[in-house]
Motif scaffolding. Structure first.
Motif, PDB file in Angstrom:
ATOM      1  N   VAL A  28     -17.445   6.487   9.444  1.00  0.00           N
ATOM      2  CA  VAL A  28     -16.888   5.896   7.998  1.00  0.00           C
ATOM      3  C   VAL A  28     -15.112   5.799   8.103  1.00  0.00           C
ATOM      4  CG1 VAL A  28     -16.344   6.288   5.505  1.00  0.00           C
ATOM      5  CG2 VAL A  28     -18.623   7.197   6.658  1.00  0.00           C
ATOM      6  N   GLU A  29     -14.832   4.518   7.532  1.00  0.00           N
ATOM      7  CA  GLU A  29     -13.298   4.540   7.662  1.00  0.00           C
ATOM      8  C   GLU A  29     -13.084   3.991   6.275  1.00  0.00           C
ATOM      9  OE1 GLU A  29     -11.572   2.644  11.041  1.00  0.00           O
ATOM     10  OE2 GLU A  29      -9.644   2.352   9.970  1.00  0.00           O
ATOM     11  N   THR A  30     -11.746   4.346   5.766  1.00  0.00           N
ATOM     12  CA  THR A  30     -11.711   3.993   4.407  1.00  0.00           C
ATOM     13  C   THR A  30     -10.434   3.019   4.417  1.00  0.00           C
ATOM     14  OG1 THR A  30     -12.645   5.831   3.136  1.00  0.00           O
ATOM     15  CG2 THR A  30     -10.982   4.702   1.956  1.00  0.00           C
ATOM     16  N   ILE A  31     -10.119   2.124   4.078  1.00  0.00           N
ATOM     17  CA  ILE A  31      -9.038   1.049   4.263  1.00  0.00           C
ATOM     18  C   ILE A  31      -8.442   1.238   2.771  1.00  0.00           C
ATOM     19  CG2 ILE A  31      -7.898  -1.130   5.101  1.00  0.00           C
ATOM     20  CD1 ILE A  31      -9.866   0.481   7.136  1.00  0.00           C
ATOM     21  N   PRO A  32      -7.238   1.602   2.785  1.00  0.00           N
ATOM     22  CA  PRO A  32      -6.094   1.763   1.634  1.00  0.00           C
ATOM     23  C   PRO A  32      -6.107   0.055   1.152  1.00  0.00           C
ATOM     24  CG  PRO A  32      -5.020   2.290   3.089  1.00  0.00           C
ATOM     25  CD  PRO A  32      -6.282   2.024   3.857  1.00  0.00           C
ATOM     26  N   VAL A  68       0.702  -1.244   0.059  1.00  0.00           N
ATOM     27  CA  VAL A  68       0.022  -0.053   0.042  1.00  0.00           C
ATOM     28  C   VAL A  68       0.704   1.234  -0.173  1.00  0.00           C
ATOM     29  CG1 VAL A  68      -1.659   1.229   1.477  1.00  0.00           C
ATOM     30  CG2 VAL A  68      -1.774  -1.294   1.230  1.00  0.00           C
ATOM     31  N   ASN A  99     -10.548  10.169   3.977  1.00  0.00           N
ATOM     32  CA  ASN A  99     -11.797   9.848   3.158  1.00  0.00           C
ATOM     33  C   ASN A  99     -12.048  10.571   1.918  1.00  0.00           C
ATOM     34  OD1 ASN A  99     -12.677   7.544   4.770  1.00  0.00           O
ATOM     35  ND2 ASN A  99     -13.560   9.131   6.379  1.00  0.00           N
ATOM     36  N   SER A 150      -6.862   7.878   2.028  1.00  0.00           N
ATOM     37  CA  SER A 150      -7.997   7.056   2.900  1.00  0.00           C
ATOM     38  C   SER A 150      -8.312   7.500   4.178  1.00  0.00           C
ATOM     39  CB  SER A 150      -7.360   5.727   2.859  1.00  0.00           C
ATOM     40  OG  SER A 150      -7.742   4.702   1.813  1.00  0.00           O
ATOM     41  N   PRO A 208      -9.362   2.270  -2.581  1.00  0.00           N
ATOM     42  CA  PRO A 208     -10.784   2.904  -2.480  1.00  0.00           C
ATOM     43  C   PRO A 208     -10.609   4.434  -3.025  1.00  0.00           C
ATOM     44  CG  PRO A 208     -10.308   1.956  -0.677  1.00  0.00           C
ATOM     45  CD  PRO A 208      -9.106   1.911  -1.276  1.00  0.00           C
TER      46      PRO A 208
END
Lengths: 236, 236
Positions: free
Chosen positions: B122-126, A128, A139, A136, B102
């Protein structure tokens, strides 16, 4: 004798849970972990990966000096590559850990031209990137729909790459922003982009810091492990 | 009631072992998996992630239509966002799976402006991008030292972005090359770059295909899930 192999393993930029399943399996089975270092710096990569590394593995720290002197670098890269190839030929599984992704500005790739001449088995495990982690963490998309984006490592001294990237792209990632905070701040102010950037340091660690204040950029208070996302068309 | 949460989860571009540890944990614990789909297409994302998904989880397929009609898209994105927010408000952990990362051209980000108004966690996971996977699979750096690189999604019809990227960058990633193979091949030939590219399809799967032959590009035989790396300064 077991057949040796070299893995270049991307380990992400800070959060140990952002290693891939494949990376953790390789670290668990490797005989030797190659850990590149620069003078006077601790290995942040080792800190991130340490819980996955086999207790019996040998940690081999290899110096990659901080210099722009071409001949010295070539000599050191070749020496390091030959040493790694030797370990592989002796039957070791060797894992070269690298921050972020191995194909994006990694030390690992400097030894690759020399490794390729050694006729050993090599596999590169993607990771990553810092810029995906940073986007991320807030967001926010780096790029949507048919937009382009570009990645610019900031140089010390005056850098025309940054200015050209800001002219031609809506979405710009600045790597190593601490190299030239002042120019970076000036460019953002000149273009009225004070509210169109976010900078994240040590993303995914307990020391993560999100900076949106242009005054902080100007005052050069940016840690080394930082990445900036600029989105010209939206405030972020 | 348990507090619900939405995760946007990057799952890489093909190899199930390239999910991050964090992504696998979330898929194991999620109540609902959101799986975006387009008309008449199976979900490649679901195929990659399926072994990590909790057997009790509900798989919710949401249509993201293939259209450029702005109003229709906005309406659909808002409907999908409201439906997801509702599930979260009911106490569900919801995981929206997305190919690659994402923040890079994902469907997940289209719903984000609507999600943000809903005041849910909300959480964004790369995840690992397709371009990092492609470069790793051929043990080749995307970018080294102080080089820049850019990412260009190829459009249908004539595309000036590609030509401008080839003018100004040494390292170029072309996303969705199947959209316009003929123009892509013509640009490469015109610039004598027939030996300076590699295209990888379905990277990391059993159907992975590495294409270095310009004739194949010209003849439009490129699968949909492909990414091209062009390195103007070196043959690859």
């Amino acid at each position: 004798m077991r057949k040796g192999k070299l893995y270049g393993v991307g380990i992400g930029c800070g959060d140990p849970e952002l290693l891939t399943v494949k990376a953790t399996k390789i670290l668990k089975s490797a005989d030797i972990i190659i850990c590149p270092y620069k003078e006077n710096k601790n290995s942040f990569a080792l800190e991130i990966a340490k819980d996955y590394i086999n207790k019996k593995a040998q940690i081999l720290r290899l110096l990659f000096p901080m210099t722009y002197e071409h001949e010295e670098l070539q000599k050191r890269w070749e020496e390091n590559a030959l040493l790694i190839a030797q370990k592989v030929k002796e039957g070791n599984v060797v894992a070269f850990i690298t921050l972020g992704d191995p194909t994006v500005y990694s030390t690992y790739m400097y030894i690759m031209p020399f490794i390729k001449k050694q006729n050993i088995e090599v596999e590169t495990i993607p990771g990553v990137t810092s810029f995906c982690s940073v986007a991320s963490s807030v967001n926010t998309p780096i790029s949507k729909w048919e937009e382009n984006f570009c990645i610019v490592p900031l140089r010390k001294g005056v850098d025309n790459n940054l200015s050209s990237a800001l002219d031609n792209f809506d979405n710009i990632i600045v790597m190593k922003p601490s190299n030239n905070c002042v120019q970076l701040a000036e460019e953002l102010i000149k273009r009225n982009l004070e509210n169109n950037f976010v900078l994240v340091s040590k993303c995914g660690t307990s020391e993560e810091e999100v900076i949106r204040d242009i005054e902080v950029i100007k005052s050069k208070k940016i840690p080394y492990f930082s990445t900036m996302l600029i989105k010209k068309k939206i405030n972020i």
